[in-house]
Every structure is written in C-alpha cells, then in structure tokens.
Scaffold this motif. Structure first.
Motif, mmCIF file in Angstrom:
data_model
loop_
_atom_site.group_PDB
_atom_site.id
_atom_site.type_symbol
_atom_site.label_atom_id
_atom_site.label_comp_id
_atom_site.label_asym_id
_atom_site.label_seq_id
_atom_site.Cartn_x
_atom_site.Cartn_y
_atom_site.Cartn_z
ATOM 1 N N ASN A 1 0.823 -1.208 0.000
ATOM 2 C CA ASN A 1 0.000 0.000 0.000
ATOM 3 C C ASN A 1 0.856 1.256 0.000
ATOM 4 N N TRP B 1 -16.442 -3.575 4.158
ATOM 5 C CA TRP B 1 -15.750 -2.492 4.859
ATOM 6 C C TRP B 1 -14.237 -2.664 4.809
ATOM 7 N N LEU C 1 -12.896 -1.651 1.414
ATOM 8 C CA LEU C 1 -12.901 -0.189 1.306
ATOM 9 C C LEU C 1 -11.722 0.408 2.070
ATOM 10 N N LEU C 2 -11.441 -0.107 3.251
ATOM 11 C CA LEU C 2 -10.323 0.390 4.053
ATOM 12 C C LEU C 2 -8.993 0.137 3.364
ATOM 13 N N SER D 1 -8.236 -0.267 0.062
ATOM 14 C CA SER D 1 -8.018 0.606 -1.087
ATOM 15 C C SER D 1 -7.885 2.063 -0.658
ATOM 16 N N GLY D 2 -8.665 2.456 0.349
ATOM 17 C CA GLY D 2 -8.539 3.825 0.853
ATOM 18 C C GLY D 2 -7.172 4.104 1.432
ATOM 19 N N THR D 3 -6.604 3.122 2.130
ATOM 20 C CA THR D 3 -5.257 3.283 2.687
ATOM 21 C C THR D 3 -4.232 3.474 1.582
ATOM 22 N N ILE E 1 -4.643 4.793 -1.385
ATOM 23 C CA ILE E 1 -4.769 6.122 -1.979
ATOM 24 C C ILE E 1 -4.212 7.189 -1.041
ATOM 25 N N VAL E 2 -4.528 7.094 0.249
ATOM 26 C CA VAL E 2 -4.018 8.072 1.222
ATOM 27 C C VAL E 2 -2.498 7.970 1.332
#
Length: 580
Positions: A33, A296, A299-300, A302-304, A306-307
C-alpha cells in the motif's frame, strides 16, 4: 494418566470481532500500500490508473475476498483442509497457496530487517545517508541537497547520492552479480534474528496471542501514516508531488501493461489466492456477518493505498523541489522508495531523525503484522491437517520454532553480498505474479462451477442472515475468472525478463530457477488432481464425481447444528469436548 493430559487443545476462536477485523487489516494493509501502489498510480496515468484499479477491485478483489472469508468461516478449517471438505478435486490449490506463503516467509522478514537496520541508524546525531564522510563512501558520493538546483543530478553519471551509497555499499555491500555470493552481512543478520524472535512470540500461542498483538501492530501504522501525511503536505513542493501522483493521463488506459499491473497489485495488496483470508475467517463464529465485514475491509484497504500515495508523493515533491529536478527523477518503487528516495528526502527536512524514525517504525509495523499473520496461516493450515497430533500441549510451539529456524537458515544466502539478487528472484517469481494469478483463476472456477455459486450464495445467507448482492454470483461464475485470465494472457504477451537496477541481466540458469519456483506452486493444482484421480476407487467417472462432492459434514444443516452445539458447550464450560 489423567484424562485431561490426553486431551487435544481446542482450535480456538477470536476473542472478539475487533480482533478478527484488526488481524485482517494487519494482513492486507502492508508494504504494498505504501511503496507499490503510489508509484504504479503515478507511472500508469495518475488518476486514470484508478479506472483499471477499481475495475479489478469490483470484479476480482471484493468477490474473491468475500469468497475466501466465507469458505473459512463455513468450514472452520485451514487453507488446505477447507478445500478437502468443499472440493477434494482441487485440494492442490491449498497446497500451492501455502507454498507461496512459505516463499513469502523466506523473503518478507528480510525487508523488516533492512527497515530495522535503518531505524537503528535513525537515532544517530547525523543520519549516515545525509553525508559523504563515512567509511563506505566513494569519491563519487554527493549529498544532492547541496547541489546547484539548475543542474539535474541524474545527468551527472559519475556521481551517486549519499543515500544510494548507504543502501548499496553499507547495508547490502552488493556484489557484481548473483554468482558472486561474497560474505554474510552480520549486522543485517542480527536484525533478521531480532525480527524472527518478535514474529515467534507474536504467533506462538495462536489466535490467543495474535489477536492481542494486532491491537497495536494494525493501528499504530495509521497514526504514523497520518503524521507523515500532515508533515508531507506542509512541505514546499508538496502540491507538485500530489499533482504528479494523480494527474490523469487517459491515453494510458489503452496500454495492456497498465491493466496487468493493476490486476497484479490487487491480488498482492488484498492477499488473495494463498489461503490467508480463509484461515482468518475460520476463527470466526459461524454466524458472524462476514458479508458486511468484507465490504468495509476492502474499502479500508483501497482507501489506505490512496491516502498513502499522498503521504509519499508530497514528500517526493518536496525532494524534487529542493533539488530543482522533475519529480520523475526521484520517484521510485519498492526498496528504491523505502531505502533510497524517502530516506534522502527526510534527510533534507528539519528534525530529520524524528521523521526517519516515524517512517521506519511505520514500515516495520506494516510488514510485521503481515508476516506473523502469514506464519499463523501456515501453522493453522498444517495443524488442521494433523489435529490429534499437533494440537497437544507444547506441540504447536515446538513446530513453530522449527518453522522459524527453517526459514531463517534458508534466508542466509539473502544476507550475503549477492543477497539482493536472490531476494529479487524469489520476490518476482515465487511470491507474486503468475503464481498467484493461476491460483486465483483455479479458485474462482472451482468454487463457482464445481462447488457452485448458488451454494455459496445460500451459505452466506445461512451464516449472516443477509442476501448477498446477486452481482457476486455473476463474478464468481464469469467476470472474475475471465478478467483474471485476460490479465494472465497479458502477463505472458508483455513478459519482460527480470533485471536489477535496469542494467543487470540475470544469467540463464537464474531465470530457469525462477520459473521452477513459479511453477512449483502452480503445478501442485493439476498434479494433485491427477494423483487423486489415479489413486481413487471405482471407474474414472465415479472417481471424478466423488472428488467433486463436498464432505458429508459440510451440509448447511449439520454446520448450523454443530455451531449451535459448540456455543452451548462453551456456555457450560465444557471446552475440551469441542476440541479436535
């Protein structure tokens, strides 16, 4: 002998729902990530890369994530015996996945050892990669933050950065090729020993210890990531880095290489195909709502990713700004980002030791929980194959020690002067790429067509009380295997031989060894199928029919009644009756 001395220890469950969620987060949210996704996004069209990435998330990642977690929770078995219960014909998928995890256990701790090595030096009064006054530096060493900003340092072919020399000459002491083994790097080996000791005591009591450790190892990296993100976005040049990270280039969407790399990143990042999610799900109670959990958690994850891209590229933008060069000259991926580009960037900041400590603590914790969860998966899968022998008191700890020692001694060649070449060979061929792709294709075809997508759909309803979206049935039957097969074809059409630092070409025998490592896990699937068909009883059609049928104790009624009985016995305090 006392009856209790003869009992087999209970398999166990997570102490709470939070332990399961954090264990999965620790497993799937890792180094990929931070050091792989941001670079792939920048390299393959910025914001446009999110199109193929999201296509693979929807059609492959989430359906397979749900499928594997469901299988584990339903069977309450490890990565091998779960296939034995659901579809014995393809039990080789379980063996192949565990072999890939074994290869990962040989390579992954080395990254943690390097990060620990850097962390120790981060406490120095002056970061050793921030100057050229060290014993390992050459006459060509330059600390580029002091260079004339009008000259692009990458054009200075006779110079190397202080961070590069620290990595190549001090940490790796890298030789001229894989044939030049050289001596062992004793300080790196000492760090490796420390890593293995930590991993051992995180896993030695099974989910009882793993479930407690993840409270720290899965959450604290987010704290450090937020700190680094805030610091990065306040640096001069950060906006330039963020723009390069996400600037859309729609023309890249026509390149098959972009789609192939998006698919490979998804399988790597979500830890699919190797049985990890199956094992983690197997410690859940039967009626846990794994459907909601999976949505959930995906989502977490992939969100990690990107951030993390904002945190990384804001700092790389600052580095490019300080040196007066395009960001393309400083953007790196993998070890190049973690051990050259980012350390060089933090060396230019005020309080460089503080930011270096934050970064390497984050790397270590991100990698640590991924590693010890992988160890737990292998241990569980093997113990579930021989429960009456391996679940006796003290057996697990002894077997885990043997496993750690085997992996450690197998790693010794990777802490030599040629170790980086060997490490890259294992990472490229054995741990990622076509091996995982093949297993995921086999997995989706076996469970979607042989075991049955309708049956999986009914299982989710029975366990969770929720009707899963019918889209998942379409994915399991058609979209997921077709998309993965397309990615597999592209990987062969676009195949490029492995190189190191873009200039070193491996000898022919090394490529042969690499493909042997890759095929070792792939061929276990058809090999096991042929073996079971050849050794079964009855004619060929009878054998095939028998091997495609789930075990008798895998009916919905029996699973539900068994779950209710176990809960009742636990309530009565009769844990030992539910063991083995």
């Amino acid at each position: 002998m006392d009856r209790l001395d003869k009992r087999v220890e209970e398999r166990g469950h997570w102490g709470s729902k939070v332990e399961f969620l954090l264990a999965v987060v620790g497993n799937v949210v890792g180094l990929g990530n931070v050091w792989r996704f941001p670079y792939l996004c920048y390299k393959n069209g910025g914001g446009a890369f999110l199109v193929p990435y999201l296509v693979f998330v929807v059609t492959c990642a989430v359906p397979l994530f749900l499928l594997e977690t469901t299988v584990g929770q339903y069977t309450q078995e490890g990565g091998i015996t779960s296939w034995r219960k659901l579809c014995p014909l393809v039990e080789g998928i379980g063996y192949g996945g565990q072999l890939i995890l074994l290869y990962n256990s040989v390579t992954y701790p080395l990254i943690l050892a390097w990060a620990l090595f850097y962390l120790v030096f981060s406490f120095s009064s002056e970061l050793p990669w921030a100057s050229c006054n060290n014993d390992w530096n050459t006459d060509h060493c330059v600390y580029f933050s002091t260079q004339n900003k009008t000259v692009a340092w990458t054009n200075q072919t006779n110079t190397t950065s202080a961070a590069t020399e620290f990595w190549q000459r001090r940490v790796l002491s890298i030789s001229g090729g894989i044939e030049e083994i050289g001596s062992i790097r004793w300080d790196v080996m000492l760090c490796l020993i420390v890593v293995w000791i930590i991993c051992y005591f995180c896993v030695w009591k099974g989910v009882r210890s793993t479930g407690k450790v993840v409270y720290f190892t899965a959450t604290f990296p987010y704290v450090t990531l937020v700190i680094l993100l805030i610091r990065g976005l306040t640096l001069p040049g950060a906006l330039q880095g963020v723009v390069y990270y996400l600037l859309p280039d729609p023309s890249r969407l026509t390149d098959p290489q972009v789609w192939m790399e998006a698919g490979a990143q998804i399988l790597f990042s979500y830890s699919l195909g190797v049985g990890s999610l199956t094992v983690l799900g197997s410690y859940n109670p039967y009626n846990n709502n794994c459907y909601k959990d999976c949505l959930w958690l995906c989502l977490l994850n992939s969100g990690t990713s990107i951030v993390a891209g904002f945190a990384v590229f804001s700092v790389l933008g600052f580095m490019a700004h300080e040196q007066g060069v395009p960001i393309a000259e400083v953007a790196e991926s993998g070890p190049g980002l973690a051990f050259i580009a980012y350390p060089q960037a933090v060396a230019m900041m005020p309080l460089p030791q503080l930011w270096s400590i934050c970064f390497f603590v984050m790397l270590i914790l991100l990698g640590l929980d991924t590693q010890f969860v992988a160890m737990e998966v292998v241990m569980t899968s093997i113990i579930d194959m021989f429960p009456t022998v391996m679940r006796r008191p003290g057996r697990r700890e002894l077997f885990l020690l043997l496993f750690c020692l085997t992996c450690f001694f197998s790693q010794l060649i990777m802490v030599t002067e040629a170790g980086m070449y060997v490490f890259q060979l294992f990472d490229y061929f054995a741990c990622n790429g076509v091996s995982v792709l093949f297993l995921c294709v086999f997995e989706s075809l076996a469970l979607g067509w042989i075991f049955g997508a309708e049956r999986l759909y009914a299982i989710i309803k029975d366990m969770t009380g929720v009707h899963a979206n019918p889209f998942f049935k379409i994915c399991w039957l058609y979209l997921t295997p077709l998309v993965l097969l397309g990615c597999l074809v592209c990987s062969f059409v676009k195949y490029q031989p492995l190189t190191f630092n873009r200039w070193y070409v491996y000898p022919a025998w090394a490529y042969v060894l690499g493909w042997v490592l890759a095929l070792s896990s792939i061929l276990l699937v058809p090999g096991w199928t042929l073996y079971k068909l050849a050794t079964g009883t009855g004619n060929f059609r009878q054998r095939l029919h028998h091997l495609c049928q789930p075990a008798a104790d895998c009916s919905l009624t029996q699973k539900r009644e068994g779950a209710e009985l176990r809960e009742h016995l636990r309530g009565e305090g009769l844990h030992w009756l539910t063991s083995g």
